[in-house]
Design a protein around this motif. Sequence first.
Motif, PDB file in Angstrom:
ATOM      1  N   ILE A  41      36.175  44.864  33.440  1.00 19.57           N
ATOM      2  CA  ILE A  41      36.761  44.692  34.771  1.00 19.57           C
ATOM      3  C   ILE A  41      35.715  45.070  35.825  1.00 19.57           C
ATOM      4  O   ILE A  41      35.062  46.117  35.720  1.00 19.57           O
ATOM      5  CB  ILE A  41      38.006  45.573  34.963  1.00 19.57           C
ATOM      6  CG1 ILE A  41      38.989  45.393  33.794  1.00 19.57           C
ATOM      7  CG2 ILE A  41      38.674  45.291  36.301  1.00 19.57           C
ATOM      8  CD1 ILE A  41      39.589  44.029  33.683  1.00 19.57           C
ATOM      9  N   LYS A  42      35.566  44.232  36.831  1.00 15.10           N
ATOM     10  CA  LYS A  42      34.684  44.521  37.965  1.00 15.10           C
ATOM     11  C   LYS A  42      35.358  44.036  39.236  1.00 15.10           C
ATOM     12  O   LYS A  42      35.804  42.885  39.310  1.00 15.10           O
ATOM     13  CB  LYS A  42      33.326  43.839  37.787  1.00 15.10           C
ATOM     14  CG  LYS A  42      32.340  44.157  38.908  1.00 15.10           C
ATOM     15  CD  LYS A  42      31.000  43.482  38.666  1.00 15.10           C
ATOM     16  CE  LYS A  42      30.019  43.820  39.799  1.00 15.10           C
ATOM     17  NZ  LYS A  42      28.697  43.167  39.595  1.00 15.10           N
ATOM     18  N   ASP A  43      35.445  44.909  40.229  1.00 15.95           N
ATOM     19  CA  ASP A  43      36.110  44.570  41.494  1.00 15.95           C
ATOM     20  C   ASP A  43      37.511  44.013  41.256  1.00 15.95           C
ATOM     21  O   ASP A  43      37.960  43.064  41.912  1.00 15.95           O
ATOM     22  CB  ASP A  43      35.277  43.566  42.294  1.00 15.95           C
ATOM     23  CG  ASP A  43      33.946  44.154  42.733  1.00 15.95           C
ATOM     24  OD1 ASP A  43      33.877  45.376  42.956  1.00 15.95           O
ATOM     25  OD2 ASP A  43      32.962  43.395  42.825  1.00 15.95           O
ATOM     26  N   VAL A  81      42.364  38.887  41.094  1.00 23.42           N
ATOM     27  CA  VAL A  81      42.388  40.341  41.027  1.00 23.42           C
ATOM     28  C   VAL A  81      43.688  40.785  40.374  1.00 23.42           C
ATOM     29  O   VAL A  81      44.763  40.271  40.690  1.00 23.42           O
ATOM     30  CB  VAL A  81      42.247  40.967  42.436  1.00 23.42           C
ATOM     31  CG1 VAL A  81      42.454  42.472  42.381  1.00 23.42           C
ATOM     32  CG2 VAL A  81      40.890  40.630  43.027  1.00 23.42           C
ATOM     33  N   VAL A  82      43.582  41.724  39.459  1.00 21.20           N
ATOM     34  CA  VAL A  82      44.756  42.250  38.765  1.00 21.20           C
ATOM     35  C   VAL A  82      45.776  42.770  39.777  1.00 21.20           C
ATOM     36  O   VAL A  82      45.455  43.615  40.620  1.00 21.20           O
ATOM     37  CB  VAL A  82      44.349  43.383  37.803  1.00 21.20           C
ATOM     38  CG1 VAL A  82      45.589  44.038  37.216  1.00 21.20           C
ATOM     39  CG2 VAL A  82      43.447  42.861  36.709  1.00 21.20           C
ATOM     40  N   GLY A  83      46.990  42.228  39.722  1.00 19.66           N
ATOM     41  CA  GLY A  83      48.046  42.678  40.616  1.00 19.66           C
ATOM     42  C   GLY A  83      47.975  42.118  42.015  1.00 19.66           C
ATOM     43  O   GLY A  83      48.760  42.530  42.882  1.00 19.66           O
ATOM     44  N   GLY A  84      47.065  41.169  42.271  1.00 19.16           N
ATOM     45  CA  GLY A  84      46.951  40.578  43.597  1.00 19.16           C
ATOM     46  C   GLY A  84      48.099  39.635  43.924  1.00 19.16           C
ATOM     47  O   GLY A  84      48.887  39.260  43.053  1.00 19.16           O
ATOM     48  N   ASP A 128      45.771  38.298  48.765  1.00 18.83           N
ATOM     49  CA  ASP A 128      45.912  39.713  49.087  1.00 18.83           C
ATOM     50  C   ASP A 128      45.535  40.466  47.811  1.00 18.83           C
ATOM     51  O   ASP A 128      46.294  40.497  46.845  1.00 18.83           O
ATOM     52  CB  ASP A 128      47.357  40.019  49.488  1.00 18.83           C
ATOM     53  CG  ASP A 128      47.607  41.513  49.711  1.00 18.83           C
ATOM     54  OD1 ASP A 128      46.673  42.319  49.525  1.00 18.83           O
ATOM     55  OD2 ASP A 128      48.755  41.865  50.051  1.00 18.83           O
ATOM     56  N   GLU A 129      44.348  41.061  47.797  1.00 16.05           N
ATOM     57  CA  GLU A 129      43.826  41.639  46.556  1.00 16.05           C
ATOM     58  C   GLU A 129      44.525  42.926  46.160  1.00 16.05           C
ATOM     59  O   GLU A 129      44.445  43.345  44.999  1.00 16.05           O
ATOM     60  CB  GLU A 129      42.317  41.860  46.680  1.00 16.05           C
ATOM     61  CG  GLU A 129      41.554  40.541  46.835  1.00 16.05           C
ATOM     62  CD  GLU A 129      40.057  40.731  46.829  1.00 16.05           C
ATOM     63  OE1 GLU A 129      39.599  41.868  47.111  1.00 16.05           O
ATOM     64  OE2 GLU A 129      39.334  39.768  46.531  1.00 16.05           O
ATOM     65  N   GLY A 130      45.212  43.579  47.077  1.00 10.44           N
ATOM     66  CA  GLY A 130      46.016  44.735  46.731  1.00 10.44           C
ATOM     67  C   GLY A 130      45.216  45.970  46.351  1.00 10.44           C
ATOM     68  O   GLY A 130      44.003  46.049  46.601  1.00 10.44           O
ATOM     69  N   PRO A 131      45.853  46.937  45.714  1.00  9.00           N
ATOM     70  CA  PRO A 131      45.232  48.244  45.474  1.00  9.00           C
ATOM     71  C   PRO A 131      44.182  48.251  44.367  1.00  9.00           C
ATOM     72  O   PRO A 131      43.487  49.252  44.183  1.00  9.00           O
ATOM     73  CB  PRO A 131      46.427  49.121  45.079  1.00  9.00           C
ATOM     74  CG  PRO A 131      47.417  48.158  44.492  1.00  9.00           C
ATOM     75  CD  PRO A 131      47.260  46.898  45.286  1.00  9.00           C
ATOM     76  N   ALA A 188      50.112  36.317  33.575  1.00  9.93           N
ATOM     77  CA  ALA A 188      50.029  35.396  34.702  1.00  9.93           C
ATOM     78  C   ALA A 188      50.355  36.152  35.975  1.00  9.93           C
ATOM     79  O   ALA A 188      51.473  36.612  36.147  1.00  9.93           O
ATOM     80  CB  ALA A 188      51.012  34.250  34.512  1.00  9.93           C
ATOM     81  N   GLY A 189      49.393  36.269  36.844  1.00  9.30           N
ATOM     82  CA  GLY A 189      49.667  36.927  38.110  1.00  9.30           C
ATOM     83  C   GLY A 189      50.324  35.979  39.089  1.00  9.30           C
ATOM     84  O   GLY A 189      50.645  34.836  38.775  1.00  9.30           O
ATOM     85  N   ALA A 190      50.534  36.468  40.292  1.00  7.80           N
ATOM     86  CA  ALA A 190      51.052  35.617  41.355  1.00  7.80           C
ATOM     87  C   ALA A 190      50.096  34.450  41.555  1.00  7.80           C
ATOM     88  O   ALA A 190      48.890  34.571  41.350  1.00  7.80           O
ATOM     89  CB  ALA A 190      51.187  36.418  42.644  1.00  7.80           C
ATOM     90  N   GLY A 191      50.646  33.315  41.956  1.00  6.41           N
ATOM     91  CA  GLY A 191      49.762  32.176  42.136  1.00  6.41           C
ATOM     92  C   GLY A 191      50.465  30.931  42.602  1.00  6.41           C
ATOM     93  O   GLY A 191      51.656  30.936  42.955  1.00  6.41           O
ATOM     94  N   VAL A 192      49.710  29.826  42.563  1.00  5.71           N
ATOM     95  CA  VAL A 192      50.145  28.539  43.095  1.00  5.71           C
ATOM     96  C   VAL A 192      49.813  27.461  42.069  1.00  5.71           C
ATOM     97  O   VAL A 192      48.792  27.535  41.378  1.00  5.71           O
ATOM     98  CB  VAL A 192      49.438  28.234  44.430  1.00  5.71           C
ATOM     99  CG1 VAL A 192      49.852  26.876  44.973  1.00  5.71           C
ATOM    100  CG2 VAL A 192      49.739  29.331  45.450  1.00  5.71           C
TER     101      VAL A 192
END
Length: 755
Positions: free
Chosen positions: A685-687, A267-270, A328-331, A302-306
């Motif tokens: 974009i969806k969900d 998710v974008v910004g998650g 945490d999918e965020g807003p 690159a979003g947050a990740g592992v």
Amino acid sequence: MLKPKKFSRRRFLLSGVAVAGAMVVGWGVMPPRQRVRGQAPLPLENGAVALNGWIAIAPDGSVQLAMPRAEMGQGVHTALSMLVAEELDVSLDAIKVIQAPADKIYANLAVMRETLPFHPDDTGRSRELASWMLGKVAREMGIVITGGSSSVKDAWTSMREAGATARAMLVAEVSQQWKVPPEQVRAENGVLYHDISKKSVGYGVVAARAALGQPGKVTLKDPHSFRLIGTSVPRRDSRIKSEGTALYGIDVRPEGTVYAAVRMSPVVGGKVAGVTPGEVVKMPGVLSVIDFSNAIEKNYGAGAGVAVLARSYWQARQAAAALPIRWDEGPNAKLSSEEIYASLTNALEAEDGDNYHKRGDMAQASSALRTIKSVYRVPYLAHACMEPINCTAQVKDGKVTVWVGTQAPTFARAAAARVGGVSEANVILHEYLLGGGFGRRLEMDMVAQAVAIAREAKGLPVQVIWSREDDTTHDVYRPAAVARMTAGLDAAGNIIAWEAKTAGGALTHQFTRRNLRMPAAGPDRSTAEGVYDMQYEIPNQQINHVVADSAVPLGNWRSVGHSQNAFFKESFVDEMASAAGKDPVEFRRTMLLGHPRHLAVLNAAISKAGKAPEGRAHGVALHQSFGTIVAQVAEVSVQDKQIRVHRVVCAIDCGIAVNPNIIAQQVESGVVYGLSAALGGEITIKDGKVVQSNFADYPVLRMNEVPLVETVIVLSAEPPEGVGEPATPPIAPAVANAVFALTGQRLRSLPLRLA
């Protein structure tokens, strides 16, 4: 029509220049710093000696050229080598490209000057002063970057001066040795001659002593005496790429390399809420699991990740897929394309936005016999580089070493230093060929990610490789945008008033925060380029843009704002021609009477295209971007609602053609890239998630779908302008206009789909 805001982009930027100028008036009146002699030593080989910051000559006469621009398929290493070979009077084969060190003389001044908000028709002291000041600022900042179709434009003077200076130093040395006037010494193909005494000596023999002297008088060649510039010499990287020996970032294998595969927030910004390595760390080859989220800032691709670190990439990839992660999918968990387009449409209707250009009196629109209004829409686009995103990094003994293909080494060093916790002086950067850039490799998320992982790898070099799915779903995208175009026709069918208003995200705001680490607000030139600076002679114009915040990461996509604005503008010109009952080519010609270069380019394309065969139609588009004028004629057929492009004629005026063969290649590349987007490119974009993930649902043209592309280079004596991007913007409207000619359907959204 709109009431213009008092605040304009030009006043905003020029007032800033004025304030800066007032603060540094003493500095401002000084001449710009020279760009020939650097401070950082060159990485020399085979006993070569440096004659300046760009050129070194070995005892065997071979030339080593410091190359600050990235080769990503555009032929820049060949073109820039030609500039030096021309002025130095050596064969192109004598030149070997070496990596330029970190030095401000390699800063790209042209790409910075391109941000000035002037109309191409603007001349005068204000423009000259702004260009002068911004060039000085760019030289002081020292940002080394490949982008904006600016490499040859920026190097046209600096690299020729470097070659001419080195030649003058060699001439000065032998004239002193032979005790003859310098004007009697002739340089040709790496050898110095004195025709009267029949003496001759190779460059390599005198280079070491010449490096200790001064150049004397330095004179650039007159273009009429060019022997190399203007010829279609083969590209210098063709053989190694054909043989498979070319080295890209993904080919790097430092001793002891381990591999990392990543999982990034879908998710974008998650964010990462938690990870339980569990059985994953027991899988074959797995070394550790590393959360790299803190290295990735807002609006990065690159979003947050592992990451999973393993002995082989396949082991890392398999383990990463099995890793249990809680997100945490965020807003943005419910964000959708429908919501985004609705927001853009609301902004378009509710806000005035920033005024980028105003000419004449828009009140004249009230006298129009007929008013036409149309709304257009374009989607987010991914870059889809053939070489997947990758970076190799090592953190050891207080130093950070990075191996990467990058368009912006200045930003790469800064990111590596920041994440690695060292000074930039302790960053060692190795640059490689790029398997496609298109603006994606102006970004540093892969560098930040790799260094963050390498910090936890106990001194081992770590290679991070993204999958195609990682790349497609975590790009920095070309902004989605909507446009409302309004124009009025008089009784003779001429446009008397034109209003363009667009809404979309401001990619420069995000780019500036990410890479320059500076706040960004206000107008963004990229949002309106290609519309506010259009070539058509319409007496009354008003161009506004509404900046809409974007949760989706935005970045520079090949041709940037021109990619969407050419579609809006050139499609609407055709609409106006149809409403006026006029031929679309003649309609354009009547608005170009004061622009002979544009008219010549349009006429060249029309002449070469000829008449469309039975069952096909021609569509036309004319657009200027990055200083280059392009006209395209697309030959199109439609069968079972499927659009097929058979042939594209592209006429181009890019100033002096340094290498016509490379220009033709870049035109072909730009057409294919733009056509892929026009016919199938769309990120939705969806969900809160990017829907598309690979070439199955984000298609690029296949070999059997690529049209015949014919390039017509219009001769010019003007300095070189951009070539890498200008062929991309006109192709979508040219095809759309051809579809209208065939079917009567006006397609106002991309990708082009028939109902």
